[in-house]
Enzyme design. Sequence first.
Site, PDB file in Angstrom:
ATOM      1  CE1 TYR A 137     -59.895  63.070  52.685  1.00 42.73           C
ATOM      2  CE2 TYR A 137     -58.465  61.301  51.928  1.00 42.73           C
ATOM      3  CZ  TYR A 137     -58.637  62.605  52.360  1.00 42.73           C
ATOM      4  OH  TYR A 137     -57.549  63.430  52.477  1.00 42.73           O
TER       5      TYR A 137
ATOM      6  CG  ASN B  92     -53.782  59.327  53.346  1.00 40.27           C
ATOM      7  OD1 ASN B  92     -53.267  59.467  54.460  1.00 40.27           O
ATOM      8  ND2 ASN B  92     -53.222  59.788  52.248  1.00 40.27           N
TER       9      ASN B  92
ATOM     10  CD  GLU C  36     -54.029  62.826  52.532  1.00 39.92           C
ATOM     11  OE1 GLU C  36     -55.105  62.754  51.889  1.00 39.92           O
ATOM     12  OE2 GLU C  36     -52.924  62.931  51.976  1.00 39.92           O
TER      13      GLU C  36
ATOM     14  NE  ARG D 149     -48.866  62.464  55.200  1.00 41.60           N
ATOM     15  CZ  ARG D 149     -49.656  62.386  54.124  1.00 41.60           C
ATOM     16  NH1 ARG D 149     -50.733  63.138  54.026  1.00 41.60           N
ATOM     17  NH2 ARG D 149     -49.382  61.547  53.151  1.00 41.60           N
TER      18      ARG D 149
ATOM     19  CG  HIS E   1     -48.993  64.311  48.224  1.00 42.78           C
ATOM     20  ND1 HIS E   1     -49.407  64.146  49.536  1.00 42.78           N
ATOM     21  CD2 HIS E   1     -50.125  64.383  47.484  1.00 42.78           C
ATOM     22  CE1 HIS E   1     -50.734  64.134  49.577  1.00 42.78           C
ATOM     23  NE2 HIS E   1     -51.200  64.281  48.339  1.00 42.78           N
TER      24      HIS E   1
ATOM     25  CD  GLU F 146     -54.159  59.079  48.951  1.00 40.73           C
ATOM     26  OE1 GLU F 146     -54.450  59.453  47.808  1.00 40.73           O
ATOM     27  OE2 GLU F 146     -54.896  59.263  49.921  1.00 40.73           O
TER      28      GLU F 146
HETATM   29  C1  GBH Z   1     -56.090  62.259  49.018  1.00 43.48           C
HETATM   30  O1  GBH Z   1     -56.467  61.448  47.970  1.00 43.48           O
HETATM   31  C2  GBH Z   1     -54.836  62.964  48.631  1.00 43.48           C
HETATM   32  O2  GBH Z   1     -53.703  62.417  49.280  1.00 43.48           O
HETATM   33  C3  GBH Z   1     -54.895  64.441  48.821  1.00 43.48           C
HETATM   34  O3  GBH Z   1     -53.846  65.058  48.141  1.00 43.48           O
HETATM   35  C4  GBH Z   1     -56.242  64.939  48.383  1.00 43.48           C
HETATM   36  O4  GBH Z   1     -56.314  66.335  48.361  1.00 43.48           O
HETATM   37  C5  GBH Z   1     -57.259  64.382  49.312  1.00 43.48           C
HETATM   38  O5  GBH Z   1     -57.178  63.003  49.389  1.00 43.48           O
HETATM   39  C6  GBH Z   1     -58.693  64.750  48.963  1.00 43.48           C
HETATM   40  O6  GBH Z   1     -59.037  64.262  47.705  1.00 43.48           O
HETATM   41  O7  GBH Z   1     -61.344  55.944  42.934  1.00 43.48           O
HETATM   42  O8  GBH Z   1     -63.420  54.772  43.037  1.00 43.48           O
HETATM   43  O9  GBH Z   1     -61.801  54.366  44.723  1.00 43.48           O
HETATM   44  C7  GBH Z   1     -57.614  60.672  48.173  1.00 43.48           C
HETATM   45  C8  GBH Z   1     -57.949  59.971  46.894  1.00 43.48           C
HETATM   46  C9  GBH Z   1     -60.236  59.472  47.277  1.00 43.48           C
HETATM   47  C10 GBH Z   1     -58.891  58.109  45.851  1.00 43.48           C
HETATM   48  C11 GBH Z   1     -61.322  58.464  47.231  1.00 43.48           C
HETATM   49  C12 GBH Z   1     -59.948  57.089  45.849  1.00 43.48           C
HETATM   50  C13 GBH Z   1     -62.321  56.722  46.053  1.00 43.48           C
HETATM   51  C14 GBH Z   1     -63.048  56.626  44.760  1.00 43.48           C
HETATM   52  N1  GBH Z   1     -58.936  58.933  47.043  1.00 43.48           N
HETATM   53  N2  GBH Z   1     -61.258  57.714  46.023  1.00 43.48           N
HETATM   54  S1  GBH Z   1     -62.371  55.330  43.800  1.00 43.48           S
END
Ligand code: GBH
Length: 456
Positions: A296, A294, A360, A76, A120, A165
Site C-alpha cells: 500500500y 501486499n 493486494e 482471490r 485472513h 499478512e
Molecule cells: C490489508 O492489510 C488487508 O489484507 C486487507 O484485509 C485490508 O482490507 C487492506 O489491507 C486495507 O487495509 O502499521 O505502521 O506499518 C494492510 C495492513 C496497512 C498494515 C499498512 C500496515 C502500515 C502502517 N497494513 N500498515 S504500520
Amino acid sequence: MNAHFPAGFRWGSATAAYQIEGAAAEDGRTPSIWDTFSRTPGKVRNGDTGDTATDHYHRSREDIALMRELGLTDYRFSLSWSRVLPGGRGPVSQKGLDFYRQLADELLDAGIRPVATLYHWDLPQELEDAGGWPERATAERFAEYAGRAAEALGDRVGTWTTLNEPWCAAFLGYGSGEHAPGRTDERAALRAAHHLNLAHGLGVRALRAALPASAEVSLTLNLHALRPHTDTPEDRDAVRRIDAVGNRIFLEPVFHGRLPEDLVADTAALTDWSFVHDGDLAAIAAPIDSLGVNYYSPAVVAAGSSAAPSPWPGAAGHVRFVPLPGPRTAMDWPVDADGLHELLVRLRDELPGVPLLVTENGAAYDDYADPEGAVHDPERVAYLAAHLAAARRALADGVDLRGYFVWSLLDNFEWAHGYGRRFGIVHVDFPTGRRTPKDSFRWYREVIARNGLPPR
Ligand code: GBH
C-alpha cells in the site's frame, strides 16, 4: 517503455471472508475473533460488525457476474475457518464447504481461476479461548483445517495461500491491539508470529498431501518497503530493526529456515525464543511455489522512540516513523508507487527463483454515488495506474512478477474502520448492498482487456 504485460499475466481482484460474506451465524458458522472484537464497544468505528457485510454469502452470483464483466483471470478470496470447521476443529460443515464449492464452480464456469486463502485473520473464537496464536496447538489446528479444506476443494481450487499478512495477525492482534483479539502483549505477539510461521509450514505439508502435484501453494506477506530518514548509521539501524520484526521475521524462516539473529538479540529482554522447538524451522521452510506481496505505502524510519503499545517488539524504543510528504488516501496512507518497485526489486535479489504475485494493492477514498448513480473515483484510478506502472518497471528490471490483484473488488468491512473506508472498485451501498461499478472498475476492465495500461 512498452506498457504491455507478459502474455498470461494474471489479472485479479481480492477480498476476504469476514470483510464481505456476512451470514455470520448461518449454516453452522461459529464466531471468529473478529465477531467478538467487532461486538466489543470501542474497538471498531461506529460499532460496525461483519454480521451482514456486503452479504456476499447470498450475492456471490451477482459478484461473479461483475468479475466476468471485468474480465478477471483470477479471483482471490478467503475461507472462513469457522464456516468450514465450526468451533475450529472437526468435523467439517458440509453446508460451509458447499458454499465454497459452488463459488469455485461458478468462478471456473466464468473462466476465472479461484485463488483461496486459508487464513485472513478470522481465528475461530474457541481457539482464541484456548490461547490463540501465542499457543503452539493453534498451528496444529490450522494444519488440520488446511488438510480438510484441500481434500474438499482441491479438485476445483488450483492456487492456495496459507496465510494473509501474518505480521498483522501477530502484531496488530496481540501487540498493539488494534485488531482482534485486541491483546497488547509484545511477548505474546512474538510467540504468535512464530506459531503463524509454524502454521504456514505445517499447512504447506498438509496441503501438499491433499492436493494434486499441479497445485500452487503460496504465502502472502505485507512486506514493509522501508527507507532511512537520513543516511546516518542511527537511521540505518532503525530501518534494520523494523526490517527484522516487520519483514525478515517471516522471510528468513520461510525461505532460509532460520531466525534473524539480530531480531533475537533485539528482543532478548522480552524472550529467549524457547518456544521455537527443534525441527520447527525446517518445517517452516517447506518449499512454496510463489510469494504474494501486499503493498500500500512505504515507510520512512528514523532513530527515535514511538508510542506504546506498539506492533514492533524490540524496535519500539529505538525508532520513529517520519511522515512522507505528498498526497494521502482516506486511510491517511501516503501514495508512493516507487515503494512497490523498490520492494519487488529487493525480492528479485533476495529470493531468486521465487515467482511473485502482488496479491493486494489499492486505495481508500470517500466515494459516493452521484444523483445519476455514477461513482467517480479519479484518485483511485491514478493510484492504480501509478502502481501498475511501477509493477511494469519491475518486470522490465527482471522481477518475476506473475500477477496483480486489486484490493478490493467491493467496498467492505475495513476492519477497525468498519464501513467507513471504501477500497472497492465496485461501490456498495450499506446496508442495502446495492452494487455500483465505479469509474475505476471500467478503467481496470480496459487494462485487463489490453493486457496493459491504456494511454493517458
Ligand atoms: C490489508 O492489510 C488487508 O489484507 C486487507 O484485509 C485490508 O482490507 C487492506 O489491507 C486495507 O487495509 O502499521 O505502521 O506499518 C494492510 C495492513 C496497512 C498494515 C499498512 C500496515 C502500515 C502502517 N497494513 N500498515 S504500520
